[in-house]
Design a protein around this motif. Structure first.
Motif, PDB file in Angstrom:
ATOM      1  N   LYS A 166       0.834  -1.211   0.000  1.00 31.02           N
ATOM      2  CA  LYS A 166       0.000   0.000   0.000  1.00 31.02           C
ATOM      3  C   LYS A 166       0.862   1.252   0.000  1.00 31.02           C
ATOM      4  O   LYS A 166       0.617   2.191  -0.765  1.00 31.02           O
ATOM      5  N   GLU A 167       1.891   1.254   0.852  1.00 34.02           N
ATOM      6  CA  GLU A 167       2.775   2.414   0.982  1.00 34.02           C
ATOM      7  C   GLU A 167       3.499   2.721  -0.323  1.00 34.02           C
ATOM      8  O   GLU A 167       3.641   3.878  -0.712  1.00 34.02           O
ATOM      9  N   ARG A 168       3.938   1.685  -1.023  1.00 29.52           N
ATOM     10  CA  ARG A 168       4.737   1.858  -2.244  1.00 29.52           C
ATOM     11  C   ARG A 168       3.899   1.781  -3.516  1.00 29.52           C
ATOM     12  O   ARG A 168       4.429   1.785  -4.604  1.00 29.52           O
ATOM     13  N   GLN A 169       2.592   1.703  -3.326  1.00 31.07           N
ATOM     14  CA  GLN A 169       1.641   1.671  -4.438  1.00 31.07           C
ATOM     15  C   GLN A 169       1.994   0.576  -5.453  1.00 31.07           C
ATOM     16  O   GLN A 169       2.050   0.812  -6.651  1.00 31.07           O
ATOM     17  N   ILE A 170       2.216  -0.613  -4.912  1.00 28.83           N
ATOM     18  CA  ILE A 170       2.481  -1.781  -5.749  1.00 28.83           C
ATOM     19  C   ILE A 170       1.291  -2.717  -5.607  1.00 28.83           C
ATOM     20  O   ILE A 170       1.043  -3.282  -4.544  1.00 28.83           O
ATOM     21  N   ASN A 171       0.538  -2.836  -6.684  1.00 24.83           N
ATOM     22  CA  ASN A 171      -0.651  -3.674  -6.710  1.00 24.83           C
ATOM     23  C   ASN A 171      -0.272  -5.132  -6.448  1.00 24.83           C
ATOM     24  O   ASN A 171       0.726  -5.623  -6.982  1.00 24.83           O
ATOM     25  N   LYS A 172      -1.063  -5.827  -5.647  1.00 21.62           N
ATOM     26  CA  LYS A 172      -0.776  -7.228  -5.337  1.00 21.62           C
ATOM     27  C   LYS A 172      -0.745  -8.106  -6.580  1.00 21.62           C
ATOM     28  O   LYS A 172       0.060  -9.021  -6.673  1.00 21.62           O
ATOM     29  N   LEU A 173      -1.634  -7.848  -7.522  1.00 21.92           N
ATOM     30  CA  LEU A 173      -1.646  -8.637  -8.757  1.00 21.92           C
ATOM     31  C   LEU A 173      -0.349  -8.466  -9.529  1.00 21.92           C
ATOM     32  O   LEU A 173       0.187  -9.426 -10.092  1.00 21.92           O
ATOM     33  N   VAL A 174       0.172  -7.243  -9.541  1.00 25.51           N
ATOM     34  CA  VAL A 174       1.444  -6.981 -10.215  1.00 25.51           C
ATOM     35  C   VAL A 174       2.570  -7.721  -9.497  1.00 25.51           C
ATOM     36  O   VAL A 174       3.410  -8.366 -10.125  1.00 25.51           O
ATOM     37  N   ALA A 175       2.587  -7.638  -8.170  1.00 22.36           N
ATOM     38  CA  ALA A 175       3.620  -8.317  -7.395  1.00 22.36           C
ATOM     39  C   ALA A 175       3.569  -9.834  -7.613  1.00 22.36           C
ATOM     40  O   ALA A 175       4.607 -10.487  -7.772  1.00 22.36           O
ATOM     41  N   GLU A 176       2.376 -10.388  -7.654  1.00 30.98           N
ATOM     42  CA  GLU A 176       2.252 -11.831  -7.865  1.00 30.98           C
ATOM     43  C   GLU A 176       2.650 -12.217  -9.292  1.00 30.98           C
ATOM     44  O   GLU A 176       3.204 -13.286  -9.515  1.00 30.98           O
ATOM     45  N   ASP A 201       6.334  -3.830 -13.887  1.00 27.94           N
ATOM     46  CA  ASP A 201       4.890  -3.684 -13.998  1.00 27.94           C
ATOM     47  C   ASP A 201       4.555  -3.240 -15.420  1.00 27.94           C
ATOM     48  O   ASP A 201       5.456  -3.138 -16.278  1.00 27.94           O
ATOM     49  N   ASN A 202       3.311  -2.968 -15.694  1.00 28.14           N
ATOM     50  CA  ASN A 202       2.883  -2.593 -17.047  1.00 28.14           C
ATOM     51  C   ASN A 202       3.488  -1.279 -17.531  1.00 28.14           C
ATOM     52  O   ASN A 202       3.579  -1.038 -18.732  1.00 28.14           O
ATOM     53  N   ASP A 203       3.898  -0.419 -16.604  1.00 31.67           N
ATOM     54  CA  ASP A 203       4.493   0.868 -16.962  1.00 31.67           C
ATOM     55  C   ASP A 203       6.011   0.805 -17.075  1.00 31.67           C
ATOM     56  O   ASP A 203       6.662   1.823 -17.266  1.00 31.67           O
ATOM     57  N   GLY A 204       6.575  -0.380 -16.897  1.00 36.51           N
ATOM     58  CA  GLY A 204       8.022  -0.536 -16.988  1.00 36.51           C
ATOM     59  C   GLY A 204       8.753  -0.281 -15.684  1.00 36.51           C
ATOM     60  O   GLY A 204       9.977  -0.322 -15.641  1.00 36.51           O
ATOM     61  N   ARG A 205       8.001  -0.019 -14.618  1.00 36.84           N
ATOM     62  CA  ARG A 205       8.627   0.208 -13.309  1.00 36.84           C
ATOM     63  C   ARG A 205       9.166  -1.110 -12.796  1.00 36.84           C
ATOM     64  O   ARG A 205       8.485  -2.128 -12.800  1.00 36.84           O
ATOM     65  N   ARG A 206      10.419  -1.108 -12.352  1.00 37.78           N
ATOM     66  CA  ARG A 206      11.052  -2.323 -11.839  1.00 37.78           C
ATOM     67  C   ARG A 206      10.551  -2.586 -10.420  1.00 37.78           C
ATOM     68  O   ARG A 206      10.614  -1.711  -9.562  1.00 37.78           O
ATOM     69  N   ILE A 207      10.055  -3.795 -10.203  1.00 39.04           N
ATOM     70  CA  ILE A 207       9.471  -4.194  -8.921  1.00 39.04           C
ATOM     71  C   ILE A 207      10.268  -5.359  -8.362  1.00 39.04           C
ATOM     72  O   ILE A 207      10.630  -6.287  -9.084  1.00 39.04           O
TER      73      ILE A 207
END
Length: 95
Positions: free
Chosen positions: A31-41, A67-73
């Protein structure tokens, strides 16, 4: 690839039906880093293991992807109960 064995173990566990369980800490960081759970999974399922660390509570693996925007997770996981459960320890915006 340096951590190919770990990546294969993770992929194998997922193919065998391992559950992905989120820790309280991982939920808060998501939540803090605005990383969607679906993206993380999705990163867990398709990413590569780029770091392995040994802690008193066990071994953790950092899995990285985009993620879909190219942000490295980055997603830090640990395998529990003979790889029946994959615990998400935390998620990070990986520079």
């Amino acid at each position: 690839m340096p951590y190919e064995r770990e990546r294969c173990s993770l992929q194998g566990a997922l193919k065998q039906g391992a559950r992905i369980v989120w820790t309280i800490h991982a939920n808060e960081r998501s939540k803090e880093r605005q990383i969607n759970k679906l993206v993380a999974e999705r990163v867990i399922r398709r990413g590569v293991v780029d770091d392995v660390a040994l802690h008193p509570k066990g071994e953790t693996w950092r899995v990285v992807g985009q993620d879909n925007d190219g942000r490295r997770i980055g997603v830090v996981v640990s395998l529990k109960d003979n790889v029946c459960t994959i615990s998400v320890v935390t998620v990070i915006n990986d520079p």
